[in-house]
Design a protein around this motif. Structure first.
Motif, short mmCIF file in Angstrom:
data_model
loop_
_atom_site.label_atom_id
_atom_site.label_comp_id
_atom_site.label_asym_id
_atom_site.label_seq_id
_atom_site.Cartn_x
_atom_site.Cartn_y
_atom_site.Cartn_z
N GLU A 107 0.84 -1.11 0.01
CA GLU A 107 0.02 -0.10 0.02
C GLU A 107 1.09 1.13 0.01
O GLU A 107 1.75 1.25 0.76
CB GLU A 107 -0.82 0.14 1.30
CG GLU A 107 -2.20 -1.12 1.09
CD GLU A 107 -3.07 -0.79 2.39
OE1 GLU A 107 -2.44 -0.33 3.56
OE2 GLU A 107 -4.20 -1.32 2.41
N SER A 130 -0.39 -0.63 -4.55
CA SER A 130 -2.02 -0.31 -4.10
C SER A 130 -2.17 1.40 -3.63
O SER A 130 -1.48 1.54 -2.66
CB SER A 130 -2.75 -1.19 -3.17
OG SER A 130 -4.04 -0.90 -2.83
N ASP A 171 -7.22 2.98 -4.90
CA ASP A 171 -8.53 2.69 -3.83
C ASP A 171 -9.08 4.01 -3.87
O ASP A 171 -8.67 5.06 -3.72
CB ASP A 171 -7.68 2.58 -2.45
CG ASP A 171 -7.76 1.04 -1.65
OD1 ASP A 171 -8.08 0.51 -2.44
OD2 ASP A 171 -7.30 1.10 -0.65
N SER A 200 -10.25 -0.52 -6.45
CA SER A 200 -11.20 -0.95 -5.32
C SER A 200 -11.96 0.21 -4.93
O SER A 200 -11.56 1.25 -4.65
CB SER A 200 -10.16 -1.36 -3.93
OG SER A 200 -9.41 -2.57 -4.21
N LYS B 555 -16.08 -3.23 2.51
CA LYS B 555 -14.73 -3.63 2.72
C LYS B 555 -14.72 -4.67 3.68
O LYS B 555 -15.30 -4.59 4.57
CB LYS B 555 -13.80 -2.40 2.93
CG LYS B 555 -12.63 -2.30 1.84
CD LYS B 555 -11.72 -1.31 2.43
CE LYS B 555 -10.51 -1.13 1.50
NZ LYS B 555 -9.35 -0.27 1.81
#
Lengths: 390, 600
Positions: A107, A130, A171, A200, B555
């Motif tokens: 991340e 990510s 994200d 995401s 999530k």
């Protein structure tokens, strides 16, 4: 009290590793993960040493398996130096071993400070990045307490490409405070235009123990949220992103770009968890038990050599398993093979009854003899489906 | 110390909050019934619900030894009584065991209607009524005005009434002295054939059935063979004694005394309240004139949320009825809710308390349907039937006439609030019968449909009078009224458990208000839920609860599992007290929507 039915017929599933880096530059008001505002100097080397010691204790649970994926999450792992990441990954390879096509995700924050290190992370072996964009809207980013702005958000993906990353996830949140469906659409359009391999796209939820929980912001009303969901799904589908989980979308193409690490969670695979507050789930083939392990939460305790890493090991019981299993596999559009319940949970299929038949009758689960999966309606009302397995 | 001349049996009549329980606590303290460390505020209110709500539901007794100023020791038997309008029947039971009653009045607030009614009951039963002015320590206390009010409203001499403060203890011994001096000792012959009145009975897990009795004549001892007059079954007495308030075995109770009897009765219907106990050898002794068995005023269906709980529910009800002679129940089956019981209650508070006790003490999860009063229906063939369940109302074509119960309501209200009380009574279809100015208070009497009174009238009365108005009511007659059944349809299906009987003129308004309220109370589901109100075949109101479009957690990764599980658990807990009717989950609150229609 009768004791739980013992499990049998458990098989070893693929193994992943989760590494938790608990520090952030500052704590976001929506975040309920185990993250802590970084002091002036993060004890990076001490933490890396602790992670490696932690992993040595976990080694036994690999039971001959190599890692199929690694995920470094936080917190903000990109606060760490590339050399720290390199040490962690090399130890993992030495202690457990890598499958040839291992996926290694990290991340990262889109801040300029982090972007400079992207190449170093790539060289250390990270092959999937990510990036926590969350929104491209300046005002929203401020409201969300993010330390990056629109410019950094837009620049991050280019920096990542330049650093050599060919597998990037963005994200992105929706249902943000005072966000209109149009705002949400604009954010998503922007993300799509950057052509990441994976998006995401998830709705903001207010969790306990967050700033938003104690001082709730004005969120879009239920019907608007449903509108946003619907338009987003269409937008992503039209742009060639396939939804394979509630909030996960992968670009369709010749290679599978779905997150292998997250897929392993959702397929009820095994994972080791190292780092402060990390969770692990392990199939113990010898004793035919399923274990959950949790690591001590506070970074200071984790770093304290007098204290144990693992704060709790619990054994999943036959009563827990129908819910634990469905909570994961039903998030996937493909669901799971019914047979996999036997291998992953060590229980006969009857343990999913009578809910299975009832939910099929209600049109929430697909009438499929091979697979356990939701219908489109069941996916929208997944919480109601899962509640039946409690 | 069982010389009758040294026994005083008494009760306390007081309005809620006027300090009865605190006075009782003081008596116990002065007489040394409990050591200081055993004193717990309101010792007599032993049920949790009683303490939490600050009310007394069940009759209780305490025997205390009081050393009076004349140097003699007296046995004071205090039989506690409930104070809420719903429980007035318990009062008459308790009073029937006494020769005197303390009328405790809040010196700041004055007389309340409930106390007036209970005083009359006491006077009718020949009791000596002794007024006591409590809360004399409050700055706003007006003892002289309130004493005058007692004389004006009740007609009891009050100029010499003891002024006390149960809170500080001031004047408590004077009250006890008055008791000794003014309450006549009981009469009775310890050698006569046994006559003992059962004031109350309850089930004790260890001893079986325990009865609180007042021995009128004769002597009751351990090992005696006894029968109850109505059942005639012979039992051997296992234990006899008094409450101090702790249970103290004395082995004997004699004429004039009040205490407990345990006679190995396992069947909880073996010791009916109001019955007379005598020796098996004297079965022909007269029954003590007991008290009328009260009739429930409000009926509602109670259904277990989980049908497997039906048996446990029935057992719980049968246990509760031993303690509570006024609770009526019979099996009921509903198309929508399955098997349950139609229960009769004294009023809404009684209903709430029973439901709460069933859920708390017996761990049951119940759905209560909208309460209703009993209606009388005269059929075309002249037969008259009683209807306690709207869904059982006969076909309108076969009905000649419908009659609703009318009550006479006596309301005491300070002059300032008279206007709003009259407005409320008119709104509830009341007809004024009399109005009388008594000092600063006004006594108004209305005839009102019982249906309007039992639902929320008491609460409304309190709110329009800022808590100052008080109420007592009693049934007077059935009276013809234009009544109709209001049906509720959920997604097109009539739900029997939601039906109501309403006045025809009010029906359109009630239908609209009810469907609106239900729309607020039924949570959104996976599909639209149509709520209709109908009379006969005609729909008079309709609302829709729009479908929920999604319910999914965004999530969720590996480590999240335990947190997401908690979230699901919370959702599941919210489903408690929901009943699935057809496909629709209906929460308890929606079944009682009719009670909440005036709330905004």
């Amino acid at each position: 009290m009768t004791s739980s039915q013992p499990l049998s017929g458990l098989e070893l599933p693929p193994l992943s590793l989760y590494v938790h880096i608990p520090w952030c530059v500052r704590k976001c008001p929506y975040c309920d993960f185990n993250s802590h505002k970084a002091e002036e100097k993060i004890p990076e080397q001490a933490y890396v040493d602790a992670l490696i010691a932690d992993l040595k204790e976990e080694q036994q649970f690999a039971q001959g398996r190599r890692l199929q994926s690694i995920f470094m999450g936080g917190g903000t792992p990109s606060l760490f130096s590339p050399s720290a990441i390199d040490q962690i990954l090399r130890s993992a390879e030495e202690l457990i071993g890598f499958n040839p096509n291992i996926e290694i995700t990290m991340e990262a924050n889109p801040g300029t400070f982090e972007q400079k290190k992207f190449r170093g992370f790539h060289d250390a072996g990270v092959n999937r990045l990510s990036i926590g964009i969350q929104s491209f809207n300046e005002q929203q980013l401020q409201r969300l307490g993010r330390i990056h702005g629109r410019k950094e958000a837009l620049g991050a993906i280019h920096m990542a490409r330049e650093a050599g990353f060919t597998n990037i996830n963005l994200d992105l949140m929706h249902g943000l405070p005072e966000q209109s469906p149009e705002d949400a659409e604009r954010d998503l359009q922007q993300a799509i235009s950057l052509e990441p391999e994976h998006i995401s796209w998830y709705q903001l939820t207010i969790e306990p123990n967050t700033e938003y929980y104690s001082r709730p912001p004005t969120l879009p009303v239920e019907d608007e949220l449903a509108d946003i969901q619907q338009l987003g799904e269409e937008l992503l589908a039209n742009a060639g992103y396939e939804q394979y989980e509630i909030s996960a979308y992968a670009r369709k193409g010749s290679i599978n770009l779905q997150s292998r690490h997250n897929l392993n969670y959702w397929r009820f695979g095994d994972y080791l968890g190292i780092g402060a507050g990390a969770h692990g789930k392990i199939t113990d083939i010898q004793t035919q038990q399923l274990l959950r392990r949790r690591k001590t939460r506070l970074p200071n305790h984790y770093l304290d050599t007098k204290k144990a890493f693992c704060s709790e090991t619990s054994v999943l019981t036959a009563e827990d398993l129908p819910l634990e299993f469905t909570m994961n596999v039903l998030r996937l559009s493909e669901g799971a093979e019914l047979e996999s319940f036997k291998k992953r949970c060590g229980l006969p299929l009857q343990h999913l009854e009578p809910q299975l038949s009832q939910l099929k009758e209600k049109g929430l689960l697909a009438n499929d003899l091979q697979r356990l999966k939701t219908t489109p309606k069941g996916q929208r009302f997944l919480n109601m489906v899962l509640a039946e397995f409690m | 110390m069982t010389d009758l001349s040294h026994i005083r049996n008494f009760s306390i009549i007081a309005h809620i909050d006027h300090g009865k329980s605190t006075i009782a606590d003081r008596f116990i303290q002065v007489c040394g019934g409990l050591a200081a460390r055993e004193m717990e505020a309101q010792v007599l209110d032993s049920m949790d619900i009683e303490r939490e709500r600050g009310i007394t539901i069940k009759a209780q007794s305490v025997s205390l030894d009081y050393k009076a100023r004349d140097g003699e020791t007296y046995q004071l038997n205090f039989i506690d009584t409930p104070g809420h309008v719903d429980f007035s029947y318990e009062v008459s039971r308790s009073l029937s065991a006494c020769e005197g009653a303390l009328l405790v009045v809040d010196a700041a607030q004055g007389v309340e209607a409930q106390s007036v009614a209970n005083c009359y009951t006491a006077i009718e039963q020949g009791l000596e009524v002794i007024p006591v002015l409590n809360k004399i320590d409050l700055p706003q206390a007006e003892p002289d005005r309130v004493a005058q009010e007692i004389e004006d409203v009740i007609g009891v001499e009050a100029s010499d009434a003891v002024q006390c403060s149960a809170k500080s203890g001031q004047g408590i011994e004077d009250v006890l002295e008055d008791l000794v001096r003014l309450v006549p000792p009981p009469e009775g012959d310890v050698d006569a054939p046994l006559q003992a009145l059962i004031i109350d009975s309850w089930f004790d897990n260890y001893m079986g059935v325990v009865s609180l009795v007042r021995v009128k004549q004769g002597t009751l001892k351990v090992k005696d063979k006894v029968i109850t007059k109505s059942l005639g079954r012979s039992q051997v007495v296992d234990s006899v004694g008094v409450f101090t308030p702790k249970r103290k075995v004395t082995g004997m109770l004699r004429a004039g005394e009040v205490g407990f009897v345990v006679a190995g009765i396992k069947d909880i219907h073996g010791a009916p309240v109001g019955d007379t106990i005598t020796h098996a050898s004297t079965p022909d002794v007269d029954a003590v004139p007991g008290f009328q068995k009260v009739k429930p005023q409000v009926y509602a269906g109670l259904f277990p949320v989980n049908s497997e709980d039906y048996e446990a529910f029935r057992d719980a009800l049968s246990k509760l009825t031993l303690n509570d002679a006024s609770l009526f129940y019979e099996p009921e089956s509903s198309d929508a809710l399955g098997f349950g019981f139609r229960c009769g209650f004294l009023g809404m508070l009684h209903m709430e308390i029973i439901q709460e006790r069933l859920e708390r003490e017996y761990d049951l999860d119940l759905i209560t349907t909208a309460p209703t009063v009993i209606y009388e229906v005269m059929m075309n063939d002249g037969a008259v039937v009683s209807v306690d369940n709207p869904s059982k109302l006969p076909d309108p074509g076969s009905i000649q006439e419908m009659r609703e119960p009318i009550v006479e309501a006596n309301i005491l209200v300070p002059q300032d609030h008279l206007g709003s009380v009259i407005t409320l009574c008119i709104q509830k279809r009341g007809v004024q019968k009399s109005m009388q100015y008594l000092g600063s208070q006004v006594a108004v009497t209305y005839e009102l449909p019982m249906n309007e009174v039992v639902m929320d009238f008491f609460d409304r009365l309190k709110s329009v009078s800022r808590g100052f108005a008080s109420l007592d009511y009693s049934f007077v007659r059935f009276q013809e009224a234009k009544l109709v059944r209001l049906d509720v349809l959920i997604n097109g299906d009539r739900v029997d458990a939601l039906a109501l009987i309403v006045h025809r003129d009010n029906a359109p308004f009630k239908g609209r208000a009810l469907t609106e309220k239900m729309k607020e109370l039924i949570p959104r589901q996976m599909f639209d839920v149509a709520i209709q109100a109908a009379i006969g075949g005609q729909v008079i109101a309709r609302t829709t609860v729009k479908a929920l479009r999604k319910n999914v957690t965004a999530k969720c990764y590996g480590g999240d599992i335990s947190r997401k599980k908690k979230l699901l658990q919370k959702q599941k807990a919210g489903k408690k007290r929901m009943k699935q009717v057809g496909n629709v989950e209906i929460p308890q609150a929606a079944f009682l929507a009719v009670l909440k229609m005036d709330e905004k």
